[in-house]
Scaffold this motif. Structure first.
Motif, PDB file in Angstrom:
ATOM      1  N   UNK A   1      16.725 -38.276 -16.399  1.00  0.00           N
ATOM      2  CA  UNK A   1      15.901 -38.636 -17.558  1.00  0.00           C
ATOM      3  C   UNK A   1      14.988 -37.474 -17.943  1.00  0.00           C
ATOM      4  N   UNK A   2      14.845 -37.235 -19.232  1.00  0.00           N
ATOM      5  CA  UNK A   2      13.937 -36.194 -19.708  1.00  0.00           C
ATOM      6  C   UNK A   2      12.503 -36.678 -19.577  1.00  0.00           C
ATOM      7  N   UNK A   3      11.682 -35.920 -18.856  1.00  0.00           N
ATOM      8  CA  UNK A   3      10.271 -36.286 -18.684  1.00  0.00           C
ATOM      9  C   UNK A   3       9.410 -35.695 -19.787  1.00  0.00           C
ATOM     10  N   UNK A   4       9.710 -34.458 -20.207  1.00  0.00           N
ATOM     11  CA  UNK A   4       9.016 -33.875 -21.338  1.00  0.00           C
ATOM     12  C   UNK A   4       9.805 -32.694 -21.873  1.00  0.00           C
ATOM     13  N   UNK A   5       9.493 -32.311 -23.092  1.00  0.00           N
ATOM     14  CA  UNK A   5      10.009 -31.100 -23.723  1.00  0.00           C
ATOM     15  C   UNK A   5       8.845 -30.335 -24.314  1.00  0.00           C
ATOM     16  N   UNK A   6       8.895 -29.018 -24.256  1.00  0.00           N
ATOM     17  CA  UNK A   6       7.855 -28.178 -24.851  1.00  0.00           C
ATOM     18  C   UNK A   6       8.523 -26.984 -25.517  1.00  0.00           C
ATOM     19  N   UNK A   7       7.977 -26.534 -26.621  1.00  0.00           N
ATOM     20  CA  UNK A   7       8.511 -25.380 -27.338  1.00  0.00           C
ATOM     21  C   UNK A   7       7.663 -24.153 -27.034  1.00  0.00           C
ATOM     22  N   UNK A   8       8.299 -23.106 -26.509  1.00  0.00           N
ATOM     23  CA  UNK A   8       7.586 -21.865 -26.201  1.00  0.00           C
ATOM     24  C   UNK A   8       8.017 -20.732 -27.127  1.00  0.00           C
ATOM     25  N   UNK A   9       9.041 -20.973 -27.945  1.00  0.00           N
ATOM     26  CA  UNK A   9       9.501 -19.954 -28.876  1.00  0.00           C
ATOM     27  C   UNK A   9      10.126 -20.623 -30.080  1.00  0.00           C
ATOM     28  N   UNK A  10       9.869 -20.050 -31.252  1.00  0.00           N
ATOM     29  CA  UNK A  10      10.526 -20.534 -32.463  1.00  0.00           C
ATOM     30  C   UNK A  10      11.663 -19.606 -32.866  1.00  0.00           C
ATOM     31  N   UNK A  11      11.853 -18.545 -32.090  1.00  0.00           N
ATOM     32  CA  UNK A  11      12.960 -17.635 -32.354  1.00  0.00           C
ATOM     33  C   UNK A  11      14.246 -18.168 -31.771  1.00  0.00           C
ATOM     34  N   UNK A  12      15.369 -17.655 -32.286  1.00  0.00           N
ATOM     35  CA  UNK A  12      16.673 -18.084 -31.803  1.00  0.00           C
ATOM     36  C   UNK A  12      17.214 -17.010 -30.880  1.00  0.00           C
ATOM     37  N   UNK A  13      17.862 -17.436 -29.773  1.00  0.00           N
ATOM     38  CA  UNK A  13      18.334 -16.492 -28.782  1.00  0.00           C
ATOM     39  C   UNK A  13      19.618 -16.990 -28.150  1.00  0.00           C
ATOM     40  N   UNK A  14      20.380 -16.067 -27.568  1.00  0.00           N
ATOM     41  CA  UNK A  14      21.558 -16.478 -26.815  1.00  0.00           C
ATOM     42  C   UNK A  14      21.151 -17.271 -25.590  1.00  0.00           C
ATOM     43  N   UNK A  15      20.027 -16.914 -25.008  1.00  0.00           N
ATOM     44  CA  UNK A  15      19.461 -17.653 -23.884  1.00  0.00           C
ATOM     45  C   UNK A  15      18.050 -17.151 -23.660  1.00  0.00           C
ATOM     46  N   UNK A  16      17.192 -18.002 -23.123  1.00  0.00           N
ATOM     47  CA  UNK A  16      15.879 -17.578 -22.673  1.00  0.00           C
ATOM     48  C   UNK A  16      15.878 -17.564 -21.149  1.00  0.00           C
ATOM     49  N   UNK A  17      15.081 -16.710 -20.537  1.00  0.00           N
ATOM     50  CA  UNK A  17      15.084 -16.635 -19.076  1.00  0.00           C
ATOM     51  C   UNK A  17      14.693 -17.963 -18.436  1.00  0.00           C
ATOM     52  N   UNK A  18      15.248 -18.218 -17.260  1.00  0.00           N
ATOM     53  CA  UNK A  18      14.964 -19.461 -16.542  1.00  0.00           C
ATOM     54  C   UNK A  18      13.491 -19.521 -16.141  1.00  0.00           C
TER      55      UNK A  18
ATOM     56  N   UNK B   1      15.318 -23.871 -19.396  1.00  0.00           N
ATOM     57  CA  UNK B   1      15.065 -23.369 -20.744  1.00  0.00           C
ATOM     58  C   UNK B   1      16.313 -23.544 -21.591  1.00  0.00           C
ATOM     59  N   UNK B   2      16.108 -23.707 -22.901  1.00  0.00           N
ATOM     60  CA  UNK B   2      17.194 -23.891 -23.846  1.00  0.00           C
ATOM     61  C   UNK B   2      17.167 -22.750 -24.863  1.00  0.00           C
ATOM     62  N   UNK B   3      18.287 -22.567 -25.544  1.00  0.00           N
ATOM     63  CA  UNK B   3      18.400 -21.435 -26.462  1.00  0.00           C
ATOM     64  C   UNK B   3      17.588 -21.584 -27.730  1.00  0.00           C
ATOM     65  N   UNK B   4      17.060 -22.774 -28.016  1.00  0.00           N
ATOM     66  CA  UNK B   4      16.237 -22.952 -29.209  1.00  0.00           C
ATOM     67  C   UNK B   4      14.753 -22.808 -28.903  1.00  0.00           C
ATOM     68  N   UNK B   5      14.415 -22.305 -27.704  1.00  0.00           N
ATOM     69  CA  UNK B   5      13.021 -22.051 -27.378  1.00  0.00           C
ATOM     70  C   UNK B   5      12.313 -23.181 -26.684  1.00  0.00           C
ATOM     71  N   UNK B   6      13.038 -24.240 -26.302  1.00  0.00           N
ATOM     72  CA  UNK B   6      12.415 -25.342 -25.586  1.00  0.00           C
ATOM     73  C   UNK B   6      12.509 -25.153 -24.076  1.00  0.00           C
ATOM     74  N   UNK B   7      11.512 -25.696 -23.378  1.00  0.00           N
ATOM     75  CA  UNK B   7      11.564 -25.887 -21.939  1.00  0.00           C
ATOM     76  C   UNK B   7      11.647 -27.394 -21.711  1.00  0.00           C
ATOM     77  N   UNK B   8      12.557 -27.813 -20.824  1.00  0.00           N
ATOM     78  CA  UNK B   8      12.791 -29.236 -20.595  1.00  0.00           C
ATOM     79  C   UNK B   8      12.606 -29.543 -19.116  1.00  0.00           C
TER      80      UNK B   8
END
Length: 411
Positions: A317-334, A302-309
């Motif tokens: 190589x990145x296989x896919x990215x998905x957005x699960x949050x549009x909120x900003x955070x210091x970190x999202x749980x793994x 997970x990334x701090x901008x709400x993406x899962x990679x």
């Protein structure tokens, strides 16, 4: 070594109003709330995960302090099959802090086919309980812990050892049945992730892998350092292990760590870096596995901008990215992988600090089902078959002390 850069924002967002959980569905699969625990606290700061093995579900429930005074009770709570408290162990008030209890490990330590519960507390001890709440033994630690204890066979005799670490870098291995100390070690740096017991270097014997603020450290079965990895800025915030390629590293495993601004893959044989991907934030690695049934495993973060990679574990190589949050955070749980529908194939579960839970297709990142509760969630979910139906349920530790048990329903 490969390096790529992706952008992420680093601003903390906190929901302050608690409402009932809501399952969102468009007629397909949905997340159904089985129960909500009775462990509410007047806080939004609980951030140590739930431990579970079958129907033994145990939650650490803590409170913040103000001017050195705790604002409530800090307890280790076993939850019944409806979320109500079955028993509790209460940490003395003088030791009641937000880190009063680590995530517990629930496992059979004695070989009697009944699980025990082990946790590190601010009493500066590793404490082990029977499933009915009776204390079996406790082992002194130098200070409080952060990551959960770990169970594994380090001596090769078929019996379980219990491994624990504290925030100052102290590590201890004890006989799982008796609590007798086999060895202690000073890792030389703060430890946060849960240790891993596995044949990391492929030599046929199990070792213990610790994640520290100076990088990962591999100790052999006697507590001797086999290697230290990570180099400059190699502090480990999250960690997962697995085989990236069936042939690349022989019998060794690969180690994937989330650090400040990087996801890095290390060779289990010697700790050397295999690849690294950089970010403007704090990625959290939570799972590694062959989610799409191809020849290589994937690493999920997970990334701090709400993406899962999802990365190819061998090539980065990145296989896919998905957005699960549009909120900003210091970190999202793994994120975590588990078989939620009993079909033998995994699903991916990702939480957000805003309190939402998403089930993703690990092959594409498509959102399959979502549950929302307007309470922050700071730590990864626990996936375990708690009702014996053959598939994993999702246990979500919310900041207000409650635990939600969710079922992924496809009918």
């Amino acid at each position: 070594m490969r390096r790529r850069t992706l952008a992420a924002l680093v601003v903390l967002s906190l929901s302050l109003v608690a409402v009932a959980g809501v399952a969102l569905t468009d007629g397909g699969p949905e997340l159904r709330e089985q129960w909500m625990s009775d462990t509410a606290r007047d806080t939004l700061a609980n951030h140590h995960a739930v431990g579970a093995d079958g129907d033994v579900v145990v939650a650490p429930v803590s409170v913040p302090e103000r001017d050195g005074v705790p604002l409530g009770e800090c307890s280790l709570v076993r939850l019944d099959d409806n979320g109500e408290t079955r028993w509790r162990y209460t940490v003395p008030e003088a030791n009641c802090t937000p880190h009063a209890l680590t995530e517990p490990v629930v496992a059979d330590l004695t070989g009697d086919d009944s699980p025990e519960v082990a946790v590190v507390t601010t009493e500066e001890a590793l404490v082990v309980f029977d499933a009915d709440g009776a204390e079996r033994y406790r082992v002194p630690m130098d200070t409080y812990g952060y990551g959960a204890p770990t169970v594994g066979d380090l001596t090769g005799d078929g019996d379980s050892e219990l491994v624990a670490s504290d925030i100052a870098g102290g590590a201890v291995v004890v006989d799982g049945e008796t609590g007798d100390v086999l060895w202690r070690a000073d890792l030389g740096a703060s430890t946060f992730p849960t240790p891993v017991v596995a044949d990391v270097d492929g030599d046929g014997a199990n070792e213990t892998l610790f994640g520290t603020s100076d990088g990962p450290v591999l100790l052999d079965a006697d507590g001797n350092v086999e290697w230290r990895g990570g180099g400059e800025g190699g502090g480990v915030a999250s960690m997962a292990v697995g085989e990236a390629d069936g042939e690349a590293n022989s019998d060794a495993v690969d180690i994937f760590v989330g650090t400040s601004g990087e996801v890095t893959a290390l060779d289990g044989r010697n700790g050397s870096e295999r690849w690294s991907v950089t970010f403007d934030g704090n990625p959290r690695v939570g799972a590694v596995g062959n989610g799409d049934d191809d020849s290589d495993a994937e690493v999920y973060a997970t990334l701090t901008d709400g993406r899962v990679v999802a990365f190819d574990a061998d090539s980065s190589d990145t296989e896919w990215e998905a957005t699960v949050s549009t909120g900003e955070a210091a970190q999202h749980p793994a994120p975590k992988l588990g078989d939620l529908d009993g079909d033998g194939a995994p699903e991916l579960v990702a939480l957000t600090n805003e309190g939402s839970v998403s089930v993703l297709d690990p092959t594409s990142g498509e959102t399959l089902a979502t549950y929302e509760r307007d309470v922050p969630a700071w730590v990864y979910p626990t996936l375990s078959d708690i009702d014996g139906d053959g598939d994993d349920e999702i246990l979500v530790r919310y900041g207000d002390g409650r635990v939600a048990a969710l079922e992924y329903a496809t009918d």
